[in-house]
Structures are given as C-alpha cells and as structure tokens.
Design an enzyme around this catalytic site. Structure first.
Site, PDB file in Angstrom:
ATOM      1  N   GLY A  52       3.900 -54.513 -14.893  1.00 19.21           N
ATOM      2  CA  GLY A  52       4.452 -55.899 -15.054  1.00 19.21           C
ATOM      3  C   GLY A  52       4.757 -56.306 -16.446  1.00 19.21           C
ATOM      4  O   GLY A  52       5.674 -55.451 -17.123  1.00 19.21           O
ATOM      5  N   GLU A  53       4.123 -57.178 -16.465  1.00 18.76           N
ATOM      6  CA  GLU A  53       4.208 -57.695 -18.176  1.00 18.76           C
ATOM      7  C   GLU A  53       3.016 -58.333 -18.582  1.00 18.76           C
ATOM      8  O   GLU A  53       2.449 -59.250 -18.018  1.00 18.76           O
ATOM      9  CB  GLU A  53       5.360 -58.787 -18.044  1.00 18.76           C
ATOM     10  CG  GLU A  53       6.502 -58.743 -19.234  1.00 18.76           C
ATOM     11  CD  GLU A  53       5.771 -58.896 -20.608  1.00 18.76           C
ATOM     12  OE1 GLU A  53       6.148 -58.018 -21.714  1.00 18.76           O
ATOM     13  OE2 GLU A  53       4.695 -59.754 -20.925  1.00 18.76           O
ATOM     14  N   SER A  54       2.239 -57.527 -19.593  1.00 19.74           N
ATOM     15  CA  SER A  54       0.945 -57.880 -19.991  1.00 19.74           C
ATOM     16  C   SER A  54       0.859 -59.159 -20.443  1.00 19.74           C
ATOM     17  O   SER A  54      -0.112 -59.910 -20.301  1.00 19.74           O
ATOM     18  CB  SER A  54       0.614 -56.821 -21.038  1.00 19.74           C
ATOM     19  OG  SER A  54       1.320 -56.619 -22.230  1.00 19.74           O
ATOM     20  N   CYS A  84       0.991 -48.811 -16.678  1.00 24.40           N
ATOM     21  CA  CYS A  84       1.923 -49.525 -17.754  1.00 24.40           C
ATOM     22  C   CYS A  84       1.438 -50.763 -18.145  1.00 24.40           C
ATOM     23  O   CYS A  84       0.397 -50.806 -19.137  1.00 24.40           O
ATOM     24  CB  CYS A  84       3.003 -49.652 -16.961  1.00 24.40           C
ATOM     25  SG  CYS A  84       4.395 -50.053 -18.405  1.00 24.40           S
ATOM     26  N   ARG A 113       2.742 -51.581 -27.539  1.00 22.93           N
ATOM     27  CA  ARG A 113       3.607 -52.066 -26.556  1.00 22.93           C
ATOM     28  C   ARG A 113       4.975 -51.888 -26.642  1.00 22.93           C
ATOM     29  O   ARG A 113       5.338 -51.663 -27.587  1.00 22.93           O
ATOM     30  CB  ARG A 113       3.585 -53.585 -26.523  1.00 22.93           C
ATOM     31  CG  ARG A 113       2.256 -54.156 -25.703  1.00 22.93           C
ATOM     32  CD  ARG A 113       2.416 -55.777 -25.859  1.00 22.93           C
ATOM     33  NE  ARG A 113       3.497 -56.227 -24.955  1.00 22.93           N
ATOM     34  CZ  ARG A 113       4.182 -57.412 -25.229  1.00 22.93           C
ATOM     35  NH1 ARG A 113       3.930 -57.982 -26.255  1.00 22.93           N
ATOM     36  NH2 ARG A 113       5.043 -57.839 -24.247  1.00 22.93           N
ATOM     37  N   ILE A 150       8.829 -47.461 -17.842  1.00 23.52           N
ATOM     38  CA  ILE A 150       9.718 -48.644 -17.882  1.00 23.52           C
ATOM     39  C   ILE A 150       9.256 -49.474 -19.130  1.00 23.52           C
ATOM     40  O   ILE A 150       8.274 -50.054 -18.971  1.00 23.52           O
ATOM     41  CB  ILE A 150       9.878 -49.327 -16.599  1.00 23.52           C
ATOM     42  CG1 ILE A 150      10.230 -48.350 -15.357  1.00 23.52           C
ATOM     43  CG2 ILE A 150      10.626 -50.434 -16.500  1.00 23.52           C
ATOM     44  CD1 ILE A 150       9.882 -48.818 -14.179  1.00 23.52           C
ATOM     45  N   ARG A 151       9.984 -49.670 -20.110  1.00 22.70           N
ATOM     46  CA  ARG A 151       9.256 -50.429 -21.218  1.00 22.70           C
ATOM     47  C   ARG A 151       7.745 -50.021 -21.635  1.00 22.70           C
ATOM     48  O   ARG A 151       7.084 -50.785 -21.480  1.00 22.70           O
ATOM     49  CB  ARG A 151       9.607 -52.043 -21.223  1.00 22.70           C
ATOM     50  CG  ARG A 151      11.182 -52.092 -21.297  1.00 22.70           C
ATOM     51  CD  ARG A 151      11.160 -53.709 -20.818  1.00 22.70           C
ATOM     52  NE  ARG A 151      12.279 -53.805 -20.398  1.00 22.70           N
ATOM     53  CZ  ARG A 151      13.478 -53.810 -20.683  1.00 22.70           C
ATOM     54  NH1 ARG A 151      13.645 -53.629 -21.949  1.00 22.70           N
ATOM     55  NH2 ARG A 151      14.620 -54.316 -20.048  1.00 22.70           N
ATOM     56  N   HIS A 191       4.133 -45.011 -13.985  1.00 22.40           N
ATOM     57  CA  HIS A 191       3.899 -45.634 -12.863  1.00 22.40           C
ATOM     58  C   HIS A 191       4.107 -44.442 -11.462  1.00 22.40           C
ATOM     59  O   HIS A 191       4.908 -44.495 -10.796  1.00 22.40           O
ATOM     60  CB  HIS A 191       5.387 -46.373 -12.665  1.00 22.40           C
ATOM     61  CG  HIS A 191       5.449 -47.642 -13.376  1.00 22.40           C
ATOM     62  ND1 HIS A 191       4.926 -48.930 -12.973  1.00 22.40           N
ATOM     63  CD2 HIS A 191       6.131 -47.716 -14.818  1.00 22.40           C
ATOM     64  CE1 HIS A 191       5.174 -49.672 -14.490  1.00 22.40           C
ATOM     65  NE2 HIS A 191       6.024 -49.038 -15.180  1.00 22.40           N
ATOM     66  N   GLU A 193       2.767 -45.207  -8.721  1.00 21.21           N
ATOM     67  CA  GLU A 193       3.054 -45.963  -7.644  1.00 21.21           C
ATOM     68  C   GLU A 193       4.427 -45.929  -7.163  1.00 21.21           C
ATOM     69  O   GLU A 193       4.778 -46.542  -6.208  1.00 21.21           O
ATOM     70  CB  GLU A 193       2.499 -47.591  -7.651  1.00 21.21           C
ATOM     71  CG  GLU A 193       3.048 -48.221  -8.808  1.00 21.21           C
ATOM     72  CD  GLU A 193       2.894 -48.171 -10.035  1.00 21.21           C
ATOM     73  OE1 GLU A 193       2.423 -47.210 -10.559  1.00 21.21           O
ATOM     74  OE2 GLU A 193       3.311 -49.207 -10.935  1.00 21.21           O
TER      75      GLU A 193
HETATM   76  N1  GLN Z   1       6.432 -53.868 -21.795  1.00 27.63           N
HETATM   77  C1  GLN Z   1       5.489 -54.456 -20.631  1.00 27.63           C
HETATM   78  C2  GLN Z   1       4.285 -55.260 -21.270  1.00 27.63           C
HETATM   79  O1  GLN Z   1       4.389 -55.363 -22.634  1.00 27.63           O
HETATM   80  C3  GLN Z   1       5.098 -53.310 -19.842  1.00 27.63           C
HETATM   81  C4  GLN Z   1       6.010 -52.664 -18.873  1.00 27.63           C
HETATM   82  C5  GLN Z   1       5.640 -52.441 -17.505  1.00 27.63           C
HETATM   83  O2  GLN Z   1       4.649 -52.614 -16.877  1.00 27.63           O
HETATM   84  N2  GLN Z   1       6.404 -51.527 -16.775  1.00 27.63           N
HETATM   85  O3  GLN Z   1       3.624 -55.501 -20.435  1.00 27.63           O
END
Ligand code: GLN
Length: 212
Positions: A52-54, A84, A113, A150-151, A191, A193
């Site tokens: 997700g997004e940390s 991630c 990151r 993904i990112r 991921h 999952e």
């Molecule tokens: N770039 C996201 C972060 O800094 C992580 C991306 C992801 O979980 N797919 O949290």
C-alpha cells in the site's frame, strides 16, 4: 489425538491490499482476520503488513492507536511478514522516507522507498527465492517466483543478522535485494499476494506455527 487449531494470522487492515493477503492466508490453512484495533491485534499469533503506502499506514496506525502496540508485539517476537509497503514498515532504517516517517522496525536493514521508480515504476519478472524448498503451491519452477513490483522499495543494506532470500536477477535493479528473513520476520519488495503462488504465505504460516 488432538487436532491443533489453525494458526490465527492477522492482516493489518488500515490501508492497502488487505483482501488479497486474507485470501492467500486462508488458502494455506491459516485463520485470517483483519486487525484495525488493539484488541484485534491481541487476538492474533502473527501479522501480515500489506502493500500500500507506508506513510499512510504509519499515520493511520498512529491514529488508530496501533502503532506502539504493533511495534511492541514485533519486538516481543511476534512473527510478521511485510510485502512492499509492509517491508518498509518492518525496516529499522528507511531512505527517502517522508518527513517524520516512522516504522515498526524489527528487521536490521536499510530500505530505500520507491527505489526502482527512478528507472521504472512497476515491473514484473522472475525472482530466484531461496528458502521456499518443500513449499507447496508453486505456480512455476522450484525456487522461482513471479515478482510483481509496484513502486517498490529495495533493500540497500542488511546487518549480519538478516538473511537475504532473493535478489533481482535481471532488468532494472539487477542484483538488488528484494526479500529477507530475520528470525520470525520476513519481508519482500514484491507482492506474492497478487499472484497465484502460495509459497511465500505458506512459508510464513509455517513460521507462525513454529513460533507457538
Ligand atoms: N511506495 C510505497 C511506499 O512507500 C510502497 C508501494 C507498494 O506497497 N506497492 O509505501
């Protein structure tokens, strides 16, 4: 003969791809539950921290009064697996963090990151994963996983206590560390999952059962 109860594994459900992890955990025989409040955390034996997004996860965990309880459970030895953003949350040190960004920590590593973002935001490719021997549920050849990034962060540095379990084999970031294990803690930049491959979750469920 007594039949042991399935291991109860929580998925931190503040933000991110919670449903996908719940489904994978159920598929490997765990009882999977969402964790949004401290009482729910108390009821689990192990925890998955999703992608997700940390920075969002850090802020929401603080707002939901889960940040310190999760940090404490991890430092007390609760098994945890982060994918991630979850990898970032388990890192002791983060590069390119948002101002003030905090992590639960637990794995003695430095992650960067959005590390691949400077070359390519998102990509997929084969990953050689050491430590999945004997796991069932393989979608491909033994030891090879399909990595979905993904990112994603990568692991910039690990202390001696950390075992590197996968590196990127080709393409952007070849040679970069993308999976680690330290005791009952696991993290992947990618991921599993989001694929049909149950082996990483299968291995984590084994770790959770062994910690009972
Ligand atoms: N770039 C996201 C972060 O800094 C992580 C991306 C992801 O979980 N797919 O949290």
């Amino acid at each position: 003969m007594t039949v042991s109860q399935p291991v109860t594994i929580g998925v931190l459900a503040l933000q991110g791809d919670v449903r996908e992890h719940l489904a994978m955990l159920e598929a490997v025989g765990a009882r999977a539950v969402t964790v949004r409040r401290p009482a729910e955390l108390d009821a689990v034996e192990a925890l998955v921290i999703p992608g997700g997004e940390s920075t969002a996860m850090w802020k929401l965990a603080t707002a939901f009064e889960l940040f310190e309880p999760v940090r404490k459970r991890i430092s007390d030895g609760m098994p945890a697996y982060g994918s991630c953003a979850g990898m970032i949350m388990l890192a002791d040190r983060v590069l390119d963090a948002a101002p003030g960004q905090e992590t639960f920590g637990g794995i003695a590593m430095t992650v960067r990151r959005n590390a691949f973002g400077r070359q390519v935001d998102s990509f997929e490719g084969p990953i050689e994963f050491d430590g999945l021997e004997g796991e069932e549920g393989a979608a491909g050849a033994a030891g090879t996983l399909h990595g979905v990034f993904i990112r994603a962060p990568w692991v910039e540095q690990v202390d001696p206590a950390v075992r590197v379990t996968a590196r990127v084999t080709a393409g952007p970031g070849a040679g970069r560390i993308v999976a680690v294990r330290q005791g009952a803690l696991m993290a992947t930049s990618f991921h599993p999952e989001l694929t049909g491959d149950l082996r990483v979750h299968g291995r984590f469920a084994q770790i959770a059962r062994a910690a009972r």
